[in-house]
Scaffold this motif. Structure first.
Motif, PDB file in Angstrom:
ATOM      1  N   ARG A 243       0.659  -1.099   0.035  1.00 58.95           N
ATOM      2  CA  ARG A 243       0.134   0.079   0.073  1.00 58.95           C
ATOM      3  C   ARG A 243       0.770   1.381  -0.010  1.00 58.95           C
ATOM      4  O   ARG A 243       0.627   2.155  -0.671  1.00 58.95           O
ATOM      5  CB  ARG A 243      -0.788   0.038   1.304  1.00 58.95           C
ATOM      6  CG  ARG A 243      -2.059  -1.047   1.131  1.00 58.95           C
ATOM      7  CD  ARG A 243      -3.146  -0.695   0.353  1.00 58.95           C
ATOM      8  NE  ARG A 243      -4.267  -1.885   0.503  1.00 58.95           N
ATOM      9  CZ  ARG A 243      -5.111  -1.612   1.419  1.00 58.95           C
ATOM     10  NH1 ARG A 243      -5.354  -0.708   2.194  1.00 58.95           N
ATOM     11  NH2 ARG A 243      -6.026  -2.449   1.250  1.00 58.95           N
ATOM     12  N   ALA A 244       1.933   1.426   0.987  1.00 56.63           N
ATOM     13  CA  ALA A 244       2.694   2.549   0.880  1.00 56.63           C
ATOM     14  C   ALA A 244       3.845   2.762  -0.255  1.00 56.63           C
ATOM     15  O   ALA A 244       4.668   3.654  -0.016  1.00 56.63           O
ATOM     16  CB  ALA A 244       3.285   2.587   2.620  1.00 56.63           C
ATOM     17  N   HIS A 292      -2.963  12.896   3.639  1.00 57.02           N
ATOM     18  CA  HIS A 292      -2.673  11.793   2.883  1.00 57.02           C
ATOM     19  C   HIS A 292      -2.091  10.642   3.537  1.00 57.02           C
ATOM     20  O   HIS A 292      -2.584   9.576   3.395  1.00 57.02           O
ATOM     21  CB  HIS A 292      -1.651  12.331   1.662  1.00 57.02           C
ATOM     22  CG  HIS A 292      -1.500  11.087   0.336  1.00 57.02           C
ATOM     23  ND1 HIS A 292      -0.371  10.476   0.272  1.00 57.02           N
ATOM     24  CD2 HIS A 292      -2.239  10.654  -0.377  1.00 57.02           C
ATOM     25  CE1 HIS A 292      -0.511   9.401  -0.553  1.00 57.02           C
ATOM     26  NE2 HIS A 292      -1.615   9.741  -0.983  1.00 57.02           N
ATOM     27  N   LEU A 296      -3.931   6.894   4.017  1.00 61.93           N
ATOM     28  CA  LEU A 296      -3.296   5.808   3.819  1.00 61.93           C
ATOM     29  C   LEU A 296      -3.179   4.737   4.788  1.00 61.93           C
ATOM     30  O   LEU A 296      -3.579   3.722   4.793  1.00 61.93           O
ATOM     31  CB  LEU A 296      -1.591   6.140   3.474  1.00 61.93           C
ATOM     32  CG  LEU A 296      -1.163   5.274   2.343  1.00 61.93           C
ATOM     33  CD1 LEU A 296       0.013   6.037   1.514  1.00 61.93           C
ATOM     34  CD2 LEU A 296      -0.554   4.132   3.110  1.00 61.93           C
TER      35      LEU A 296
END
Lengths: 468, 468
Positions: A243-244, A292, A296
């Motif tokens: 994801r990151a 953001h 996340l």
């Protein structure tokens, strides 16, 4: 003989920079107080040319040189032996940032610069020098390079090696290799830079370096997650990387017993999550914004909760909360000190094999030493565990260390070897692990290393008795 | 003597894998057709043990060995000399992925694997092996490692060196160094891995490697931007690094003359922007989504337009459009071939000094060779320019190359040296640049390199006449 050398050193550096009397313990005793040496003299050159002069004089007199930065190493690599015959060369006076080039994202620095000063120099330009570790207030970049130091942001930025573009080194013959380079690409011959990095002062003396800088992230955010098993901690790591991407800059694992020591010895520290088998500290650095990063994190942790990968989570909502989470992590070593001496291991494993390694090795240690307690924490994202063994409750920690260290190490290092791991992930070899290395490294690798040492330091004058 | 060696090789590998007759030009002639060699024999071992056997036999007979992967190198590093006395050792039969460990983000592979096959092996697991370069359909990972190849994603993922965690190498004595490692951290002695990487087969023969993998990005997006000056291209780079962080995976510069050759020779290729002094191709890899990448690009390009950093921009709105933009970039070398022979330079400079370097060197070349044309393009984010010199229009390109190559190189390499750059950014030294290296590398560095070569290959049997 040594009088002539000392005379030459005084002429080269001035009397005040050649110390041979008084209390020199800050140079002669290592940080963990395991190695007490005695130097023929402590010399403090103020320039690369002076370092080269010292080395030429020592080569002429066949006297060994031990280079030293902040003297914060953990393996006895930077103190002289007890013979009183070695020169201790301190780089601490060489502490200037020579050049900072924001458009090239580089800075060129003296080896004796303190790590924290370099972090600040970058920060003042709105940039980031990402190397960060516990000793940053006193360790020097030269020592970080000599030991290829790791720290808390390796997951994203790599070890010190990956942060260095070029070096300046004084050779065993007292020549200066001018390998400072602000280049991202340079395929003109053998990689001398990486050979000197991590060689712990045994192949040359690092006097300067050109380092990589990065744009400073817009936001940094920290979270804690409670994992029922090591397998689930690994699943969380995979999810976070997916994801990151490279926004994931920290992934620290803390075993419950490690955190219980913090709760016991520092009861006033806030605990963001209730006790659980494995707590993970995640850090995201974001090039956009705090909002953001927050979104996340929320998406990531929600998925992890839904999938049963984690049982609970807490996101720091302020810089202060974030610091508090890191503070708990950083208090583990201090809590260990309060609990008493223990047997430390700084090991690396393939990330995928960590659950199996821990299960097997925990069991083997508990069978061999009933009641033994395992302080297990570390940089899970890098496969690097600080896998420390604490004496059974009630017994004498000092006795346990003295009597059982060898047997404990044998169990741990045999397991590390069986799992194709490393007996020294980020601390190096120094004196402490030299014999272990000779036993465990392949004969071919040791042969190659000895050939290189012989080629670059034929008289054996550079930091003898370390590594090899 | 050589009959006995050939007999030994046939016994070790089988007759069919020792070639000494027929057309061996695919092994003996280099890719640019500048070096035509003649081998005593071409041998094709099928395993690391067989490579070691070949090396032991050659050491016993004191016969030199030239290792070869896909034979796509640009500097004559992988073909035998013309003497007919060297063994050409092809790794092409060693082409298996030995292990892929998604949870450790690594794969362990034979050196003879073709790069594209490795990209695909990673992709099939939903992962990314990011090394990417023009020859990827035929070059091998062993060759990429031996030359520390660069390519189009260095800005984010580094050169081949940064993508390798461990190596397996056959030494000059025919021993096998088992240095395959899936570890992110390992500070147990000298960095043998990085010494072999980039040594172009002169210190050992790479037979296997453990490589880093990455989560595959969710989206990739490409844009073109028109910059009035090189300074503005650099300002755009800084802005893109600030905004996209490590999401910025490509930043390719194309000079107007380079693109004019593409327009001239491939008039059917779509041109997304009108001609301008400098066109930049930007690529963003995004771990979230296409929409997120799009928003990031729009914000970035809007700011750049407002600030006057760029004059025009176009964002690819589909994978097809994105491929078309890259296709124009990749057509520059082909357009050069159509235009005629030119004098190629693969140089690196500190990014911040590129505008000054280009202004001065363009002027010096135009003064020395009136009408000369400069095909300037490359990986601006890495400071790596392919700074090629094309003969004046109307003249004979072949004559210009033959008569002026030396004088042109002197001007370019003198300027590179003055700006602390590199005469070989990503192609290596091989035979082509060996003499230039001996002239331009510092005597201390050359002395260290020779000492290492002598230590690891005392008989001088490994790829002699390359690098040193």
């Amino acid at each position: 003989m040594s009088a002539a050398l000392l005379q030459g050193l005084r002429e080269a550096l001035g009397d005040s920079q050649v110390l041979s009397e008084g209390d020199l313990s800050s140079y002669e005793l290592d940080w963990r107080k395991r190695f007490q040496g005695k130097a023929l003299a402590v010399v403090r050159p103020g320039s690369t040319a002076q370092v080269a002069q010292v080395m030429r004089l020592c080569a002429e007199h066949r006297v060994a040189v031990v280079p030293q930065g902040g003297n914060t190493g953990l393996v006895g690599g930077s103190v002289p032996d007890a013979s009183g015959s070695q020169i201790l060369l301190s780089l601490q006076r060489m502490n200037k940032v020579r050049e900072l080039d924001p458009a090239n994202l580089t800075m060129t620095v003296d080896a004796g610069c303190v790590l924290q000063a370099l972090q600040q120099a970058a920060d003042e330009q709105g940039l980031l020098f990402p190397l960060s570790l516990a000793a940053e207030g006193s360790c020097t970049i030269g020592g970080n390079l000599a030991t290829n130091a790791g720290g808390t942001q390796v997951l994203r930025y790599g070890n010190t090696r990956e942060l260095c573009l070029g070096l300046e080194v004084v050779t065993a013959a007292g020549e200066i290799w001018q390998g400072l380079s602000g280049l991202r690409k340079d395929n003109t011959g053998y990689d001398l830079r990486d050979l000197f990095i991590g060689s712990e002062g045994t192949l040359g003396i690092i006097t300067g370096a050109t380092l990589k800088l990065y744009p400073r992230p817009q936001a940094k955010m920290t979270a804690l997650a409670a994992c029922p098993t090591l397998d689930s901690a690994l699943a969380l790591l995979g999810l976070a990387q997916q994801r990151a991407g490279s926004g994931l800059t920290g992934f620290e694992l803390m075993g419950d017993f490690a955190l219980s020591l913090v709760r016991k010895h520092f009861p006033l520290l806030p605990q963001a999550l209730p006790p659980c088998p494995w707590t993970v500290l995640l850090e995201i650095s974001d090039s956009e914004s705090e909002a953001h990063a927050q979104a996340l994190f929320e998406g990531l942790l929600e998925t992890a909760l839904e999938n049963g990968v984690i049982e609970d989570a807490a996101v720091a909502s302020s810089l202060e909360q974030s610091r508090a989470l890191w503070h708990v992590r950083e208090s583990i070593p201090l809590a260990q000190v309060e609990e008493g001496l223990n047997i430390k291991h700084d090991i690396a494993l393939p990330v995928s094999r960590i659950p199996e390694f821990v299960a097997q090795t925990d069991a083997a240690l508990k069978a061999a030493f009933p009641g033994v307690r395992l302080v297990n924490f570390g940089h899970l994202g890098d496969g690097n565990l600080h896998y420390n063994v604490q004496a059974p409750e009630g017994g004498s920690a000092a006795d346990f260390l003295r009597e059982q260290e060898h047997a404990v190490n044998a169990i741990v290092f045999d397991a590390v070897t069986a799992f194709q791991g490393s007996i020294s992930a980020e601390h190096g070899i120094g004196q402490l692990k030299r014999e272990e290395l000779a036993l465990r490294k392949s004969p071919v690798a040791l042969g190659l290393m000895r050939a290189i040492k012989q080629a670059l330091d034929p008289q054996g004058l550079l930091n003898p008795g370390r590594v090899l």
